[in-house]
Design a protein around this motif. Structure first.
Motif, PDB file in Angstrom:
ATOM      1  N   ARG A 123      21.195 -12.345 -34.476  1.00  6.59           N
ATOM      2  CA  ARG A 123      21.620 -13.668 -34.027  1.00  6.59           C
ATOM      3  C   ARG A 123      22.591 -13.609 -32.858  1.00  6.59           C
ATOM      4  O   ARG A 123      23.487 -12.764 -32.810  1.00  6.59           O
ATOM      5  CB  ARG A 123      22.263 -14.412 -35.195  1.00  6.59           C
ATOM      6  CG  ARG A 123      21.223 -14.716 -36.267  1.00  6.59           C
ATOM      7  CD  ARG A 123      21.593 -15.917 -37.070  1.00  6.59           C
ATOM      8  NE  ARG A 123      20.482 -16.191 -37.987  1.00  6.59           N
ATOM      9  CZ  ARG A 123      20.618 -16.418 -39.257  1.00  6.59           C
ATOM     10  NH1 ARG A 123      21.813 -16.438 -39.792  1.00  6.59           N
ATOM     11  NH2 ARG A 123      19.575 -16.663 -40.010  1.00  6.59           N
TER      12      ARG A 123
ATOM     13  N   LYS B 254      17.849 -21.746 -32.109  1.00  8.29           N
ATOM     14  CA  LYS B 254      17.530 -22.289 -33.428  1.00  8.29           C
ATOM     15  C   LYS B 254      18.452 -23.439 -33.843  1.00  8.29           C
ATOM     16  O   LYS B 254      18.088 -24.257 -34.678  1.00  8.29           O
ATOM     17  CB  LYS B 254      17.616 -21.185 -34.497  1.00  8.29           C
ATOM     18  CG  LYS B 254      16.773 -19.957 -34.211  1.00  8.29           C
ATOM     19  CD  LYS B 254      15.298 -20.280 -34.055  1.00  8.29           C
ATOM     20  CE  LYS B 254      14.640 -20.663 -35.362  1.00  8.29           C
ATOM     21  NZ  LYS B 254      13.191 -20.916 -35.182  1.00  8.29           N
ATOM     22  N   ARG B 255      19.640 -23.489 -33.268  1.00  7.47           N
ATOM     23  CA  ARG B 255      20.607 -24.538 -33.645  1.00  7.47           C
ATOM     24  C   ARG B 255      21.475 -24.834 -32.442  1.00  7.47           C
ATOM     25  O   ARG B 255      21.921 -23.918 -31.741  1.00  7.47           O
ATOM     26  CB  ARG B 255      21.469 -24.056 -34.819  1.00  7.47           C
ATOM     27  CG  ARG B 255      22.527 -25.035 -35.278  1.00  7.47           C
ATOM     28  CD  ARG B 255      23.225 -24.569 -36.559  1.00  7.47           C
ATOM     29  NE  ARG B 255      23.849 -23.273 -36.436  1.00  7.47           N
ATOM     30  CZ  ARG B 255      25.148 -23.025 -36.705  1.00  7.47           C
ATOM     31  NH1 ARG B 255      25.936 -24.005 -37.112  1.00  7.47           N
ATOM     32  NH2 ARG B 255      25.636 -21.808 -36.591  1.00  7.47           N
TER      33      ARG B 255
ATOM     34  N   THR C 215      17.997 -16.720 -32.340  1.00  3.55           N
ATOM     35  CA  THR C 215      17.523 -15.567 -33.099  1.00  3.55           C
ATOM     36  C   THR C 215      16.567 -14.755 -32.235  1.00  3.55           C
ATOM     37  O   THR C 215      15.640 -15.308 -31.636  1.00  3.55           O
ATOM     38  CB  THR C 215      16.803 -16.016 -34.385  1.00  3.55           C
ATOM     39  OG1 THR C 215      17.703 -16.790 -35.182  1.00  3.55           O
ATOM     40  CG2 THR C 215      16.334 -14.813 -35.197  1.00  3.55           C
TER      41      THR C 215
ATOM     42  N   SER D  51      11.537 -23.325 -32.689  1.00  2.00           N
ATOM     43  CA  SER D  51      11.865 -24.398 -33.635  1.00  2.00           C
ATOM     44  C   SER D  51      13.382 -24.510 -33.661  1.00  2.00           C
ATOM     45  O   SER D  51      14.060 -23.595 -34.119  1.00  2.00           O
ATOM     46  CB  SER D  51      11.352 -24.107 -35.047  1.00  2.00           C
ATOM     47  OG  SER D  51      11.770 -25.129 -35.945  1.00  2.00           O
ATOM     48  N   MET D  52      13.911 -25.619 -33.167  1.00  2.00           N
ATOM     49  CA  MET D  52      15.357 -25.752 -33.036  1.00  2.00           C
ATOM     50  C   MET D  52      15.848 -27.030 -33.703  1.00  2.00           C
ATOM     51  O   MET D  52      15.222 -28.081 -33.601  1.00  2.00           O
ATOM     52  CB  MET D  52      15.770 -25.750 -31.560  1.00  2.00           C
ATOM     53  CG  MET D  52      17.288 -25.849 -31.371  1.00  2.00           C
ATOM     54  SD  MET D  52      17.799 -25.669 -29.640  1.00  2.00           S
ATOM     55  CE  MET D  52      17.141 -27.173 -28.929  1.00  2.00           C
TER      56      MET D  52
END
Length: 264
Positions: free
Chosen positions: A162, A187-188, A208, A214-215
């Motif tokens: 990460r 991711k975030r 990642t 996909s976030m």
């Protein structure tokens, strides 16, 4: 300690020696440390570590087992070692002195689980020049820009490792492009605002290595209650929001900011 330094007692009972004319511990560094999800046995690297405050905060909260602070400026490298000794973590916080553009897993001797970065926000020729060279280097992309920092993270992270970064929202497109180029899939993401009515002043990202796209864009983090006469400005006297209070009390974000993988 010289007369060009200052010693402060900051969050997590950390004693921090800083350069009086250099960049000092601020909100962005603390929020980045709080954004890191704990992984107790992880090995980490902090890119452009400055005083070492981000690994010191994370180590104090058990967010990883050990960290290498990568720092190009020898004077700051010496500060990192002193701060590690002062806070009793010399066996867990070590120094790599050099340019992040030259950092590889081979030079470390291993790949790591976590990389953190509070990189220079301004291009090499952007913004006002600083009177002190050390501060100018810390703020400007003199020894590598966001593409270089992300590339370094991509080289030293394990697959699935990460990357955590704090950056300026007006350069978000650069950050996203740099991460994708380095196989760091965002991711975030959390935007940070002074008040509910203010435009964002920071963006926090978790990515990642090698993940599928996909976030989660979390709710915005607002630091201060606004002045209802001027919603973009904090109320006077300044009143911290409950989210900000929680983060400073726990060095972690409330659950609704943690995205799909809450445990880290």
């Amino acid at each position: 300690m010289s007369d060009k330094e200052r010693r402060d007692f900051v969050n997590e009972n950390i004693t921090l020696t800083q350069k009086a004319d250099g960049l000092t511990f601020g909100t962005d560094a603390y929020l980045l440390a709080a954004y890191v999800k704990p992984k107790a046995k992880a090995r980490a690297v902090d890119l452009g570590s400055g005083t070492g405050i981000i690994p010191l905060l994370c180590l104090a909260r058990g967010k990883f087992a050990s960290c290498v602070a990568a720092e190009i400026q020898p004077a700051f490298g010496e500060l990192i070692l002193r701060n590690a000794e002062e806070n009793g973590v010399t066996h867990r916080l070590t120094l790599w002195t050099g340019d992040v553009r030259e950092l590889t897993a081979a030079k470390l001797g291993y790949e790591v689980d976590i990389v953190t970065a509070n990189p220079p926000y301004m291009t090499a020729h952007g913004g006002a020049a600083n009177a002190h060279e050390e501060k100018y280097i810390a703020r400007h992309e003199v020894h590598g820009g966001i593409f270089d920092f992300c590339a370094a993270a991509g080289r030293i992270l394990k697959h699935g490792g990460r990357f955590y970064c704090v950056f300026r929202p007006d350069r978000l497109s650069d950050l996203m492009a740099a991460m994708r180029e380095a196989r760091l899939e965002p991711k975030r993401m959390t935007f940070v605002h002074a008040t509910y009515g203010a435009i964002p002043s920071m963006v926090l990202i978790e990515a990642t290595k090698g993940a599928a796209p996909s976030m989660t864009v979390t709710p915005p983090l607002c630091l201060w209650e606004e002045d209802h006469q001027n919603p973009a400005k904090p109320a006077q006297p300044m009143v911290s929001t409950s989210d900000n209070d929680y983060i400073y009390a726990h060095c972690r974000f409330p659950d609704r900011f943690l995205g799909g993988n809450r445990q880290g």
